[in-house]
Design an enzyme around this catalytic site. Structure first.
Site, PDB file in Angstrom:
ATOM      1  N   HIS A  48      -2.619   1.602   7.188  1.00 11.89           N
ATOM      2  CA  HIS A  48      -2.870   1.629   5.747  1.00 11.89           C
ATOM      3  C   HIS A  48      -2.579   3.024   5.188  1.00 11.89           C
ATOM      4  CE1 HIS A  48      -4.571   0.476   1.945  1.00 11.89           C
ATOM      5  NE2 HIS A  48      -5.566   1.335   2.022  1.00 11.89           N
ATOM      6  N   CYS A  56       0.819  -1.223   0.000  1.00 14.21           N
ATOM      7  CA  CYS A  56       0.000   0.000   0.000  1.00 14.21           C
ATOM      8  C   CYS A  56       0.849   1.268   0.000  1.00 14.21           C
ATOM      9  CB  CYS A  56      -0.972   0.005   1.176  1.00 14.21           C
ATOM     10  SG  CYS A  56      -0.215  -0.050   2.804  1.00 14.21           S
TER      11      CYS A  56
END
Length: 343
Positions: free
Chosen positions: A167, A91
């Site tokens: 994230h 990510c």
């Protein structure tokens, strides 16, 4: 397609790491700066800002949208490069790419990313994600920051409900609209039309932070900006040329030594003083930026270095001198060991 295409390591959320990642992808004159404030003045001081990268603790209830907005999310907006995240741990790099791929007209993204974008531009988001995953060049750059592990552990085990999972997402303006690009979503999130995206994005991110409890402070925000060193060098060259031109003019005026010449000479001297001051400021700023990039390079070299042989030799030397066990006991606060050594 590489046989180990699924092995992407975890990397640290750090501007120096992200800057080197971007450079090693072949992108020119781009850096990443860490932000400590959401106020618009701070963002404007960094312009041009190509996009923002936001790190947060992922949880299912954050970033949720209404049913109407969710239906809108399913519609892939034109001219927005969006790829779904297919594998774990990618990510960070994907957040960087989400900005670079959507600002290719403003940046020199290099041959690797240009070719990848041309190849995948007509693919759906999931296939774009596969294309990114299978790009050996990107994976090698990403994994160049893999930490050396002294022992086998469970670092690659799937996350459980008890783990804190973090994230990265990106915020980037495209065609006058502000988009949130999250690889875990099915499509970009459209935050609406914007005439001043740096002002609008502050509110969007603040609303995202407000979804968490007041005790949650584990957020990180970074800006993808222009590398100022080239701009500073160009401005210093321009100032030097102006100083040389005015200095030559001043010498000519002094030779004439008439009233009109003396008045103009006074103006030229004032202008020369301002330019010399500006030059000193520019050189100071360039030195600060140079030191910053030198620090990035040094810190990244430490991140990549294998210190295990050094640690092994140090522990072995302490053991041979009979110092290892006492040092371990001291670190554990063993009172018996302390009293025996004091005798």
């Amino acid at each position: 397609m590489s046989g180990d295409n699924g092995n992407w390591c975890l990397i640290e959320s750090d501007p120096g790491v992200f800057t080197e990642l971007i450079q090693n992808m072949g992108v020119k004159d781009v850096q990443v700066e860490e932000l400590y404030s959401l106020d618009t003045e701070t963002l404007r001081a960094m312009e041009p800002v190509y996009g923002l990268i936001f790190l947060f603790k992922w949880q299912p209830t954050t970033g949720t949208r209404s049913s109407v907005s969710y239906q809108q999310e399913q519609q892939q907006p034109e001219n927005v490069y969006f790829a779904q995240q297919i594998i774990q741990n990618a990510c960070a790099t994907q957040a960087i790419l989400s900005i670079l791929m959507n600002r290719e007209k403003d940046l020199d993204i290099g041959e690797t990313l240009s070719n990848l974008r041309s190849f995948s531009i007509d693919l759906p988001p999931d296939m774009r994600g596969l294309a990114l995953t299978n790009c050996d060049e990107l994976r090698k750059v990403h994994n160049s920051f893999q930490r050396i592990e002294a022992f086998l552990n469970d670092i690659h085990r799937p996350a459980t409900e008890d783990d804190d999972v973090f994230h990265f997402v990106s915020y980037v303006p495209v065609n006058g609209r502000l988009y949130e690009l999250d690889g875990l979503k099915p499509a970009p999130i459209d935050h609406g039309a914007t005439n001043d995206w740096l002002t609008d994005v502050s509110g969007v991110i603040q609303n995202r932070i407000n979804e968490y409890s007041q005790t949650e402070i584990r957020f990180n925000l970074m800006a993808v900006t222009s590398d100022p060193r080239r701009q500073l060098a160009e401005r210093i060259t321009s100032v030097d040329a102006d100083i040389s031109r005015l200095a030559a003019r001043l010498e000519t005026l002094k030779l004439k030594d008439v009233t009109e010449s003396r008045e103009e000479a006074s103006i030229v001297e004032s202008r020369l003083g301002a330019l010399n001051y500006e030059r000193e400021v520019l050189i100071s700023r360039a030195a600060v930026e140079g030191d910053k990039f030198d620090r990035y390079k040094f810190e990244n070299s430490l991140r990549k270095h294998n210190f295990i042989p050094l640690i092994y030799q140090l522990l072995r030397g302490m053991a041979q001198k009979g110092e290892l066990i006492p040092a371990i006991e001291k670190s554990q606060g063993n009172p018996k060991s302390s009293s025996s050594r004091s005798k």
